[in-house]
Design a protein around this motif. Structure first.
Motif, short mmCIF file in Angstrom:
data_model
loop_
_atom_site.label_atom_id
_atom_site.label_comp_id
_atom_site.label_asym_id
_atom_site.label_seq_id
_atom_site.Cartn_x
_atom_site.Cartn_y
_atom_site.Cartn_z
N ASN A 96 0.65 -0.93 0.10
CA ASN A 96 -0.06 0.06 0.12
C ASN A 96 0.92 1.26 -0.03
OD1 ASN A 96 -2.39 -1.74 0.17
ND2 ASN A 96 -2.61 -1.27 2.38
N HIS A 291 -5.47 6.59 2.45
CA HIS A 291 -5.00 5.38 3.25
C HIS A 291 -6.31 4.44 3.79
CE1 HIS A 291 -2.95 3.62 6.67
NE2 HIS A 291 -3.85 3.69 7.46
N ASN A 294 -7.24 2.13 1.08
CA ASN A 294 -6.15 1.07 1.05
C ASN A 294 -6.42 0.05 2.24
OD1 ASN A 294 -4.66 0.79 -1.11
ND2 ASN A 294 -3.22 2.50 -0.40
N THR A 295 -7.10 0.43 3.33
CA THR A 295 -7.00 -0.18 4.54
C THR A 295 -8.68 -1.01 5.05
OG1 THR A 295 -7.03 1.61 5.98
CG2 THR A 295 -4.90 0.62 5.23
N ALA A 417 -0.74 9.89 2.90
CA ALA A 417 -1.18 8.48 2.73
C ALA A 417 0.23 7.33 3.19
CB ALA A 417 -1.26 8.03 1.44
N TRP A 420 0.98 7.70 7.00
CA TRP A 420 -0.12 7.02 7.58
C TRP A 420 0.11 5.50 7.59
CZ3 TRP A 420 -0.13 11.18 9.72
CH2 TRP A 420 -0.56 12.28 9.39
N GLY A 421 0.51 5.04 6.54
CA GLY A 421 0.75 3.54 6.19
C GLY A 421 2.15 3.08 7.20
#
Length: 498
Positions: A96, A291, A294-295, A417, A420-421
């Motif tokens: 991600n 983000h 992606n999650t 993003a 945060w990943g």
């Protein structure tokens, strides 16, 4: 392109510095009301596809939509990919990060490039480039291959810059917040649609007896890849770069800092502190959306024990709120600008950012599926509205380098993003990660009060003493006149009253 000088206004208060306004000859008949001095539209009609303004608008958001679908086509299939390749949750998070990190560099690079070649060619190039690795996504064998393919496909995220720049070239500033927000929001719909589309393709593939789970996801990427090529074709052959037709790199005239005639410059963008303020702000709204895209499916799949299909469909609700939410942010920004000027845009943005942070914290604490879905929708309204309000401010930062500013601020979303990943790699679970992010967003939103100091730099502001050599006896204050049409109307009224 033909043009005729109609009026030349002299700003006597600045020692004879000139503000030159030229009426331009439209290259075709326009279907919208427009400013004759810029040819930019002063209105928009969503149901129209007329050249050049509304066709460019629809090509801008649809091309970004196709790009977004391909960009996040891996996310809803992550559980199946993880199982087939024997990956860990951290492997998915690293992939991600790769998908958004490449977009950072692409957005930083493509903004200044589009300032020189125009949005249409830049947009088409990005779409074709990303289509190639998307076609080969089914050949992935390990985490390294997944990260490489996702990073290459992630370059297509830079089409957001073309989307916003294209609309800015076509529409006047007083409606730019709304138009940019609608185009960006409808493009961001891809983050929700891809959750449903890719799961649908996966289920369609596995419906065949000879196709197992691995076959289902490996053969799911041909459709989004083909959509990228179709979008590139339509952008190239059916759009106009700007109202004048052929793109001409902008040259800023009549600036107060003595930079008359200077062309677009990435260095100027990088030296502007307000650009970096908005980069941080956008990292906490669009970066948050990337983000979550992606999650969120994995979050529902893991925390509430849902099936891949159900988790993907619920996750799609977050992205689908872009249908209205981002546009609301732009409209709120425009309305506040009309009432309170640039301070209105600033405080509207701050309020939306703080609301985003509050509701993200509340969402992270929801113990039941129904409550989590409801709070996710409320949170999504604020995060996407904050994105719209950010790009209500962007066109005022540096008009000479609008493409570059769009690129830098857009890249900020991807930087967020990425950050945060990495944060989620160090948290015990996704719920705690979301809570920490909510607190960060709230704090950054409050910091916008002292740090956002963007001014309305339009050349249409200020006192004017003469028109076509006719000297007036007093200054005409043009503060608050948002278009050249309004400026000339104010001057004409003053002339008639003398």
């Amino acid at each position: 392109m033909a043009s005729e000088a109609r009026e030349r206004n002299t700003d006597a208060s600045n020692g004879g510095g000139e503000i030159q306004l030229e009426k331009l000859t439209p290259p075709m008949e326009f279907a919208l009301e427009y400013d004759p001095y810029t040819l930019k539209a002063t209105e928009y009609k969503i149901c129209s596809c007329a050249r050049p303004h509304m066709r460019a608008f629809h090509l801008a958001w649809t091309s970004f939509l196709m790009a977004f679908i391909a960009w996040f086509s891996f996310a809803p299939l992550a559980p199946a990919i993880k199982k087939t390749l024997g990956l860990k949750k951290s492997d998915i998070l690293w992939a991600n990060i790769a998908s958004v990190l490449s977009t950072v560099f692409a957005r930083f690079a493509i903004g200044p490039v589009m300032d020189h070649i125009g949005p249409r060619k830049g947009q088409a190039f990005l779409l074709v480039f990303a289509a190639i690795p998307t076609y080969f996504a089914g050949l992935i064998q390990n985490v390294a291959g997944l990260a490489i393919v996702r990073s290459l496909v992630g370059v297509v995220g830079a089409t957001f810059v073309g989307c916003q720049f294209w609309c800015t070239l076509m529409f006047e500033k007083e409606i730019s917040g709304t138009v940019n927000a609608i185009a960006g929001g409808w493009g961001n719909l891809g983050g929700g649609l891809t959750q449903a589309i890719m799961v649908g393709i996966y289920n369609m593939n596995t419906a065949f007896p000879s196709c197992n789970d691995e076959c289902g996801w490996r053969n799911a990427f041909y459709i989004p890849a083909t959509c990228l090529l179709i979008a590139a074709f339509t952008v190239t052959y059916f759009g106009d770069d700007c109202p004048q037709g052929k793109y001409v790199p902008p040259v800023h005239h009549g600036s107060q800092d003595g930079t008359q005639g200077r062309k677009a410059s990435a260095a100027d963008v990088a030296r502007n502190p307000q650009v970096w303020v908005l980069v941080v702000q956008y990292a906490c709204c669009f970066g948050m959306e990337l983000h979550v895209n992606n999650t969120i499916a994995f979050y529902y799949f893991d925390r509430f024990g849902l099936t891949l299909t159900t988790a993907g469909l619920i996750a799609s609700l977050f992205g689908l709120m872009n249908l209205v939410a981002r546009a609301w942010g732009g409209m709120i920004s425009d309305k506040c600008y009309v009432r309170w000027g640039m301070n209105g845009r600033k405080y509207a943005h701050v309020a939306l950012m703080c609301g985003e942070g509050i509701f993200l914290v509340v969402f992270s604490r929801m113990p039941t599926l129904g409550a989590a879905i409801f709070m996710m929708i409320i949170f999504s309204l604020f995060v996407q509205s904050a994105e719209g309000s950010t790009f209500g401010i962007v066109p005022y930062v540096d008009p000479r380098n609008t493409g570059g500013v769009c690129g830098f601020v857009g890249a900020g979303g991807n930087l967020g993003a990425v950050a945060w990943g990495f944060l989620f790699l160090g948290t015990p679970n996704f719920a705690d990660g979301y809570m920490i992010l909510g607190c960060i967003v709230f704090a950054v939103g409050l910091l916008g009060i002292p740090t956002i100091q963007v001014k309305d730099t339009s050349h249409r502001k200020g006192p004017v003493r003469s028109i076509q050599g006719i000297t007036m006896g007093s200054d005409i204050v043009l503060e608050g006149k948002s278009s050249a049409v309004e400026l000339m109307r104010a001057v004409s009224n003053a002339v008639s009253s003398v």
